[in-house]
Design an enzyme around this catalytic site. Structure first.
Site, PDB file in Angstrom:
ATOM      1  N   SER A 262      81.172   9.062  41.759  1.00 55.56           N
ATOM      2  CA  SER A 262      82.509   8.511  41.978  1.00 55.56           C
ATOM      3  C   SER A 262      83.088   7.737  40.808  1.00 55.56           C
ATOM      4  O   SER A 262      84.254   7.363  40.839  1.00 55.56           O
ATOM      5  CB  SER A 262      82.513   7.615  43.227  1.00 55.56           C
ATOM      6  OG  SER A 262      82.355   8.402  44.378  1.00 55.56           O
TER       7      SER A 262
ATOM      8  N   SER B 150      85.357   8.838  44.150  1.00 51.39           N
ATOM      9  CA  SER B 150      86.369   8.134  44.910  1.00 51.39           C
ATOM     10  C   SER B 150      87.087   7.041  44.124  1.00 51.39           C
ATOM     11  O   SER B 150      88.011   6.422  44.628  1.00 51.39           O
ATOM     12  CB  SER B 150      85.712   7.487  46.138  1.00 51.39           C
ATOM     13  OG  SER B 150      84.755   6.496  45.733  1.00 51.39           O
TER      14      SER B 150
ATOM     15  N   LYS C  68      88.861  -1.613  41.798  1.00 47.85           N
ATOM     16  CA  LYS C  68      88.886  -0.700  42.937  1.00 47.85           C
ATOM     17  C   LYS C  68      88.978  -1.489  44.235  1.00 47.85           C
ATOM     18  O   LYS C  68      88.439  -2.601  44.350  1.00 47.85           O
ATOM     19  CB  LYS C  68      87.607   0.159  42.915  1.00 47.85           C
ATOM     20  CG  LYS C  68      87.569   1.310  43.900  1.00 47.85           C
ATOM     21  CD  LYS C  68      86.299   2.129  43.675  1.00 47.85           C
ATOM     22  CE  LYS C  68      86.150   3.262  44.675  1.00 47.85           C
ATOM     23  NZ  LYS C  68      84.911   4.039  44.436  1.00 47.85           N
TER      24      LYS C  68
END
Length: 481
Positions: free
Chosen positions: A190, A166, A84
């Site tokens: 997330s 996210s 990420k």
């Protein structure tokens, strides 16, 4: 590219990749090139990968030589993994949390996560798109959107099905077989949310099991990195490579098909009451499957914190302090070194940087950044008390439970996040119909079955998740062509 390899890579797991590399039928360089070709082919639509590691092929080639000369380092040797975009890497990749202000920022050193993956022999394939600032920028920001990367789309229904956030890019990329696995991060939901929406296994570990140093933060108390994979076994492999010393370095021995026999699973019905018919049917089917595998189902169980009105004060106050600490260590050539400078930068480049505004950033900037305010201290105390003693631990201890069962990130993910406790989600089925949720997205799509436990109960949760996965078999690949 060999057509056979292109077909073989679909849904290939880490163990299978190691078997093929050990037999000399495929190399790490082959794996990297296959995934790079799939990214070039499919990701212009999905927008899940922000950038590729320009050294990836060379790293893979060197690891192939090392395998021949010395043998593999372990189960991750030569395996391509995506990170990420809020996880620091010391190479030629940027770390931006999706923000234009950090689009050219290269971290001075690896995060703990990146360093451990490198040491394990993984190939850091690239960085994944994410909800900008991990969805702590604006209350109206669409999950999966960043100014730097645009909007990530769900590979099972691009533009139709909700992606989750996210860690949306990590989820979409692994679901679409653009990488062997990925690392996401979670402050609250997330990892669990996007994993469920993308028919994946996602694990949010106990806070502190995987140190969060070198990750662009929201909070000191809740931020966690964790694996996002297509199988529970792959999640166990990644988790073992990342955990701190003193905790298991290999979680595979806990993967037991019989783990559900006599396991005591609690059903917190309060958190099912707002589920629409399709999603309720999915979790009811899961409960039936757990029973069929020998689990003892305690239905219902009540959490004293059920009626709590949770607030965001801990995140609000910790964000400014944590982000200022991170930004303050960046090189001088990075244009921002504090939250106030991020806000000013966004205002300067408003048309490109502020599609959804930055009300949440401004809200956090209004705090002192010292973490001395009574509203913060009381908020943290209340979060811990209500999520632990009056929440998860109360339910587990009252009924001698191994875990609580939730759907996706509905309620359970937030409680576990506030407590700092682990949760794991496994594909649970597809809801063919849905409703419009408060965030404006449809609930239609893949749903995850989520097991939540107490601190450092990852071995138990992995066992339960593995047994459920093997019995249910809900993981399917998206149809991209």
């Amino acid at each position: 590219m060999d057509n056979h390899l292109e077909e073989w890579i679909i849904e290939a797991d880490i163990t299978g990749m190691q078997t093929e590399m050990a037999a000399g039928r495929v190399t790490s360089e082959d794996l990297v090139n296959i995934y790079l070709e799939r990214i070039r082919k499919y990701d212009p639509v999905l927008r899940s990968v922000l950038e590729i590691n320009p050294q990836a092929v060379d790293i893979a080639r060197n690891l192939d030589h090392e395998r021949k000369d010395k043998g593999p380092r372990g189960p991750l040797h030569g395996i391509p993994v995506l990170l990420k975009d809020n996880i620091d890497t010391r190479d030629d990749m940027h770390t931006s949390a999706g923000s234009l202000a950090l689009a050219e920022s290269i971290a001075p050193e690896d995060s703990y996560v990146a360093a451990r993956l490198r040491a394990a022999g993984a190939v850091l394939l690239g960085k994944t798109n994410m909800t900008e600032w991990a969805n702590f920028m604006s209350p109206t920001m669409w999950a999966g959107y960043s100014a730097r990367g645009g909007l990530v789309l769900n590979p099972y229904g691009p533009g139709e099905l909700f992606i989750g956030g996210s860690s949306s890019g990590s989820a979409a990329a692994v679901a679409a077989n653009l990488s062997a696995a990925a690392i996401g991060t979670e402050t609250s939901g997330s990892i669990i949310g996007p994993a469920g929406r993308n028919c994946l296994v996602g694990l949010k570990p106990t806070a502190g099991l995987i140190p969060s140093s070198g990750i662009i933060p929201i909070t000191y108390s809740q931020d966690c990195a964790g694996p996002m994979t297509r199988t529970v076994t792959d999640t166990a492999i990644l988790l073992g490579a990342l955990t701190v010393e003193g905790k298991p370095q290999d979680y595979r021995p806990y993967l037991n098909r019989e783990a559900l026999k006599q396991a005591r699973i609690g059903i917190p019905r309060f958190y099912y009451q707002d589920l629409d018919e399709a999603r309720l049917a999915i979790i009811e089917e899961a409960i039936s499957q757990l029973k069929a595998q020998g689990a003892v189902i305690i239905d219902p169980v009540h959490l004293p914190c059920e009626d709590m009105e949770w607030d965001g004060n801990v995140m609000r106050y910790e964000f400014k302090a944590a982000l200022n600490s991170y930004l303050g260590k960046l090189p001088d050539d990075v244009p921002v070194h504090s939250l106030s400078e991020v806000i000013a930068y966004n205002e300067q480049y408003g048309e490109a940087a502020l599609k959804y505004g930055q009300d949440t950033l401004i809200w956090s900037e209004e705090t002192s950044g010292t973490l001395t305010e009574e509203v913060y201290l009381e908020g943290r105390r209340k979060d811990l008390l209500m999520s632990r003693e009056q929440g998860i631990d109360h339910a587990l201890q009252s009924h001698q439970l191994d875990a609580l069962l939730f759907l996706d990130d509905e309620g359970g993910a937030d409680i576990a996040a506030r407590a700092g406790y682990p949760s794991i989600t496994v594909p649970g089925g597809f809801a063919a119909t849905g409703v419009i949720a408060p965030g404006g997205y449809t609930t239609k799509g893949h749903q995850g079955i989520t097991f939540v436990g107490t601190a450092f109960s990852e071995p138990v949760l992995l066992g339960l998740a593995y047994a459920y996965e093997q019995a249910s078999g809900h993981r399917v690949a998206p149809k991209l062509d």
